[in-house]
Structures are given as structure tokens and as C-alpha cells.
Design an enzyme around this catalytic site. Structure first.
Site, PDB file in Angstrom:
ATOM      1  NE  ARG A 193      -3.991  -2.138   2.092  1.00  5.22           N
ATOM      2  CZ  ARG A 193      -3.595  -3.065   2.920  1.00  5.22           C
ATOM      3  NH1 ARG A 193      -2.671  -2.996   3.682  1.00  5.22           N
ATOM      4  NH2 ARG A 193      -4.635  -4.058   2.819  1.00  5.22           N
ATOM      5  CE  LYS A 215      -0.959  14.716 -13.069  1.00  6.83           C
ATOM      6  NZ  LYS A 215      -1.489  15.288 -14.344  1.00  6.83           N
ATOM      7  CD  GLU A 272       6.966  18.740 -21.337  1.00  8.90           C
ATOM      8  OE1 GLU A 272       6.380  19.636 -20.737  1.00  8.90           O
ATOM      9  OE2 GLU A 272       6.314  17.771 -21.833  1.00  8.90           O
ATOM     10  CE  LYS A 319       5.036  18.568 -12.758  1.00 10.94           C
ATOM     11  NZ  LYS A 319       5.211  17.289 -13.503  1.00 10.94           N
ATOM     12  CD  GLU A 378      -4.179  18.264 -14.572  1.00 15.06           C
ATOM     13  OE1 GLU A 378      -3.211  17.618 -14.252  1.00 15.06           O
ATOM     14  OE2 GLU A 378      -4.584  18.241 -15.780  1.00 15.06           O
ATOM     15  CG  ASN A 389      -2.331  19.551 -19.205  1.00 16.93           C
ATOM     16  OD1 ASN A 389      -1.477  18.738 -19.275  1.00 16.93           O
ATOM     17  ND2 ASN A 389      -3.162  19.609 -18.394  1.00 16.93           N
ATOM     18  CG  HIS A 428       1.164  18.890 -22.653  1.00 19.27           C
ATOM     19  ND1 HIS A 428       1.907  20.023 -22.589  1.00 19.27           N
ATOM     20  CD2 HIS A 428       1.819  17.796 -22.400  1.00 19.27           C
ATOM     21  CE1 HIS A 428       3.146  19.580 -22.335  1.00 19.27           C
ATOM     22  NE2 HIS A 428       3.085  18.195 -21.992  1.00 19.27           N
ATOM     23  CG  HIS A 446      -1.459  14.662 -25.020  1.00 18.85           C
ATOM     24  ND1 HIS A 446      -2.070  15.207 -23.753  1.00 18.85           N
ATOM     25  CD2 HIS A 446      -0.448  14.296 -24.512  1.00 18.85           C
ATOM     26  CE1 HIS A 446      -1.278  15.123 -22.836  1.00 18.85           C
ATOM     27  NE2 HIS A 446      -0.198  14.567 -23.192  1.00 18.85           N
ATOM     28  CG  HIS A 462       5.319  14.134 -24.647  1.00 22.01           C
ATOM     29  ND1 HIS A 462       4.198  14.198 -24.556  1.00 22.01           N
ATOM     30  CD2 HIS A 462       5.970  15.056 -23.654  1.00 22.01           C
ATOM     31  CE1 HIS A 462       3.760  15.081 -23.682  1.00 22.01           C
ATOM     32  NE2 HIS A 462       4.729  15.700 -23.021  1.00 22.01           N
TER      33      HIS A 462
HETATM   34 ZN    ZN Z   1       4.649  17.067 -21.505  1.00 16.19          ZN
END
Ligand code: ZN
Ligand code: ADP
Length: 371
Positions: free
Chosen positions: A124, A146, A188, A230, A240, A248, A251, A255, A273
Site C-alpha cells: 500500500r 504522478k 518542456e 512546477k 489538478e 498542459n 499538450h 497529445h 512527446h
Molecule cells: Zn509533457
């Protein structure tokens, strides 16, 4: 060696990002976040032969009693799977990892996401220390907590928020990074300036040659400032619900390009990316201009900076605007209110905009072809 640059990330589980050349050999720094005696060193088959022995030796010098296991996956985004996740669980079991064990993620975003998710789930949740070795991972994925794996149905569909216990970024490790990956990371970095700070864009312009030459001091500065941006936004909005969405920028378009190309970036015939985000940022800037939100000159400057870093800034041939628009409607960040675009009021001033008309989006896509 001079003291590393550090960035503090606040929130419920605060941690420190250390940035300096040579940190992967600094056992004291690497071991600082390790509580128990079990360590699983996770990496991929490109990175492990370059750095895993050095990291392991440094850890043993600093903590002779550690039991250190290895978990090495083949390189590539297509390895970020539940099958590899299951193997990581098996490796932790074989190590006899207890609740105070630590997973060390040595590699790019793929290793970081997978190893982070493994740490989130074993018993866990155990500690993860991120040792990012790509610029992209140093400025983005290793910060913010994340973690995830992909499913055939889509990327990052299974995951958890699990902040690292520490992040250690060794700028010297970027010397072996393929040039294309370095550039992708720079996209980025540019993004942070575009969203938050026009002055940082000027700094990047002035230091572009040093960054491309992998100068340690320039890289450390770019990484530290990116992580500060960040860290700031993640502390304000860890899950978020608001501001974090500004990250984003570029993005939503990016994407859509990546999915439409079937994530062919690593096989060479599509954008990776960072490249897709570079094109996406130009599209976002141009759409902002078309909507009367921002001056054209800012879009032109952004495009020139990305080009200096060797990044693409035009829509790849063969992508139909209508199909990209359809993709964006399917993006998980679109909701009943339609597509949420991150646009800008000019360099350094991003904001969320909904209710943009299809005609403007299609016209911007059609006008931003690569030449
Ligand atoms: Zn990115
Ligand atoms: P990202 O951080 O861009 O999400 P990956 O984890 O897929 O990406 O890493 C990109 C590629 O670069 C992979 O093939 C990985 O094995 C390789 N790689 C990562 N770090 C280094 C490094 N420091 N030197 C050489 N290759 C590296």
C-alpha cells in the site's frame, strides 16, 4: 564539488530536488532519503549499463548494510505496462522488501512512472527516490507525484498520486542522452517560460548554445527554474483541479498529434512527446492570436526559440485538421463544456479558455503546416 542546487516541493509530503553534476556518484546524497535496508534499483536496458553499477557502488559505500536488488526493463514507452508492473512486484517480493523499503527509479519518464507506481502499490505504498536521467524527466515527470502505467486502451490509465521521497538530478548524466531526447526535454523547459515567465524565455534564448552543448551550469539553472515553476503550481493544486492544468500548455494539440500518429515518435517516423508539445505550443500561441488574446509577435518569438533548439514548429504533413479536432474532443481533459484549451495572453501569461469555436481551431491547424 560545490553544493547542489535544491528546490523544495511543498504540500502534504514535502521533498527536495537536488541538482548538480556528479550526484549519481554521491552516496550520501543518494542514500539520504532511504529509511530501511531494502532497495530495489529500477532502470531500463539503456540506462542500467551506463549508471546502475555506479549508483549501487555509491549506495554501498554510504550504507554498507543495504540489500539492493535490480529490476531492469527494456527501453521504451511500450514497456510501461501492467505486465512489467507485475514483474516489479515480483522483484520486491524476491528482495523480501518490507514497509520501509525504497524503490529507486534510475531512468527517464518510463522508468520513473512505472517504478513510482510500483512503489505506490507495494504494501500500500513505500518510498520512491527518483533519479531522472532524461531532461524531460528532470523538469517534468519526476516532480509532482504522478505515477502510472499504460493500457492498450490508452496512456496512463492506471496510476496513483505518489510523491517521491527525494529527487536527485545529475546533469552529467545528460551527456549520454541522445540529442533528440535532449531537445524534447528543452521543449518542456520552454513551456514553463511560455506559461509563467517571459523573462525565462529571454534567458533560454541567451543560453541556448550552452544548453545544447550540455553545459552543466546552464542545465542546472534551467532544471532548477523549471522545477521551481512546477513545484509552485503542484503545491497550489496537487490534484489538478485548477492551476496545474496550465502545465498542459501545448499538450491538448500535442497529445492529439501523438495519438493521431500512433505514438510513432520512438520508431522515428513520428514526433516524440517533446516535439509534439513544441508544435502544440505554436498552435496554442497562434490560436490565441487568432482569437485576439495575444500579440502575433509573441507567437513568432516562441516559434523562433523552439527552432533554435532544433524542435519542429509546424504541423506534420498528412494530419488532417478535422481528425485532430475530433481527437481533442476525446481527450480526457475535455468535459461536457467542450475542449479546455490552455492559451495565453502573451508570453508568460497562460490561461484556460473554453468555448473556442471549431472554425478558429481548424483555421489555425490548417495555417500552421510545416514548411
Ligand atoms: Zn509533457
Ligand atoms: P522520457 O523521459 O522522455 O519520458 P524515456 O524513459 O522513454 O523517456 O527515455 C527516453 C530514451 O532515452 C529511452 O530509450 C531511455 O532508455 C534513454 N535514456 C534515458 N536516459 C538516458 C541517458 N542519460 N543516457 C542515454 N540514454 C538515456
Amino acid at each position: 564539488m560545490s553544493a547542489p542546487r535544491t528546490v523544495e516541493v511543498g504540500g502534504a509530503a514535502p521533498y527536495t530536488i537536488a541538482i548538480a553534476p556528479g550526484l549519481l556518484d554521491d552516496g550520501h546524497c543518494l542514500a539520504a532519503g532511504i529509511r530501511g535496508k531494502h532497495v530495489l534499483l529500477a532502470s531500463d536496458a539503456n540506462v542500467a549499463p551506463l549508471y546502475a553499477d555506479g549508483v549501487e557502488a555509491a549506495l554501498r559505500r554510504a550504507r554498507p548494510g543495504l540489500a539492493i536488488g535490480r529490476f531492469v526493463i527494456p527501453p521504451g514507452e511500450h514497456e510501461k505496462t501492467l505486465v512489467r508492473f507485475g514483474e516489479a512486484m515480483g522483484a520486491l517480493a524476491a528482495l523480501g522488501a518490507t514497509r520501509d523499503a525504497t524503490v529507486i527509479a534510475l531512468g527517464g519518464g518510463v522508468v520513473g512512472d512505472l517504478a513510482g507506481f510500483a512503489a505506490a502499490c507495494w504494501m500500500r505504498g513505500i518510498d520512491v527516490v527518483q533519479l531522472p536521467t532524461t531532461l524531460l524527466a528532470m523538469v517534468d515527470s519526476s516532480v509532482g507525484g504522478k505515477t502510472a502505467v499504460d493500457l492498450p486502451a490508452g496512456k496512463n490509465l492506471v496510476g496513483a498520486f505518489h510523491p517521491p521521497r527525494a529527487v536527485v538530478a545529475d546533469t552529467r548524466a545528460l551527456r549520454t542522452l541522445p540529442k533528440r531526447e535532449l531537445r524534447a526535454g528543452l521543449a518542456e523547459v520552454v513551456k514553463y517560460g511560455a506559461i509563467f515567465d517571459a523573462g525565462f524565455l529571454d534567458w533560454l534564448d541567451a543560453n541556448a548554445d550552452a544548453l545544447l552543448a550540455r553545459d552543466d551550469a546552464a542545465l542546472a539553472e534551467a532544471i532548477a527554474r523549471s522545477c521551481e515553476f512546477k513545484a509552485d503550481v503542484v503545491a497550489r493544486d496537487p490534484r489538478e483541479h485548477g492551476d496545474r492544468a496550465l502545465l498542459n500548455f501545448g499538450h491538448t494539440f500535442g497529445h492529439a498529434i501523438e495519438t493521431e500518429q500512433g505514438y510513432a515518435g520512438t520508431s522515428g517516423d513520428g514526433l516524440n512527446h517533446g516535439e509534439a508539445v513544441a508544435v502544440g505550443m505554436v498552435l496554442a500561441a497562434r490560436l490565441s492570436t487568432a482569437l485576439g488574446l495575444a500579440p502575433m509577435a509573441d507567437a513568432v518569438h516562441l516559434q523562433a526559440l523552439l527552432q533554435r533548439f532544433g524542435l519542429p514548429t509546424g504541423m506534420p504533413a498528412g494530419l488532417a485538421p478535422e481528425r485532430l479536432l475530433a481527437r481533442m474532443r476525446l481527450d480526457k481533459k475535455a468535459d461536457a463544456g467542450g475542449i479546455r484549451f490552455v492559451l495565453w495572453d502573451g508570453a508568460g501569461r497562460a490561461r484556460l479558455v473554453t468555448g473556442v469555436g471549431d472554425a478558429e481551431v481548424l483555421a489555425t491547424l490548417a495555417d500552421t503546416r510545416s514548411s
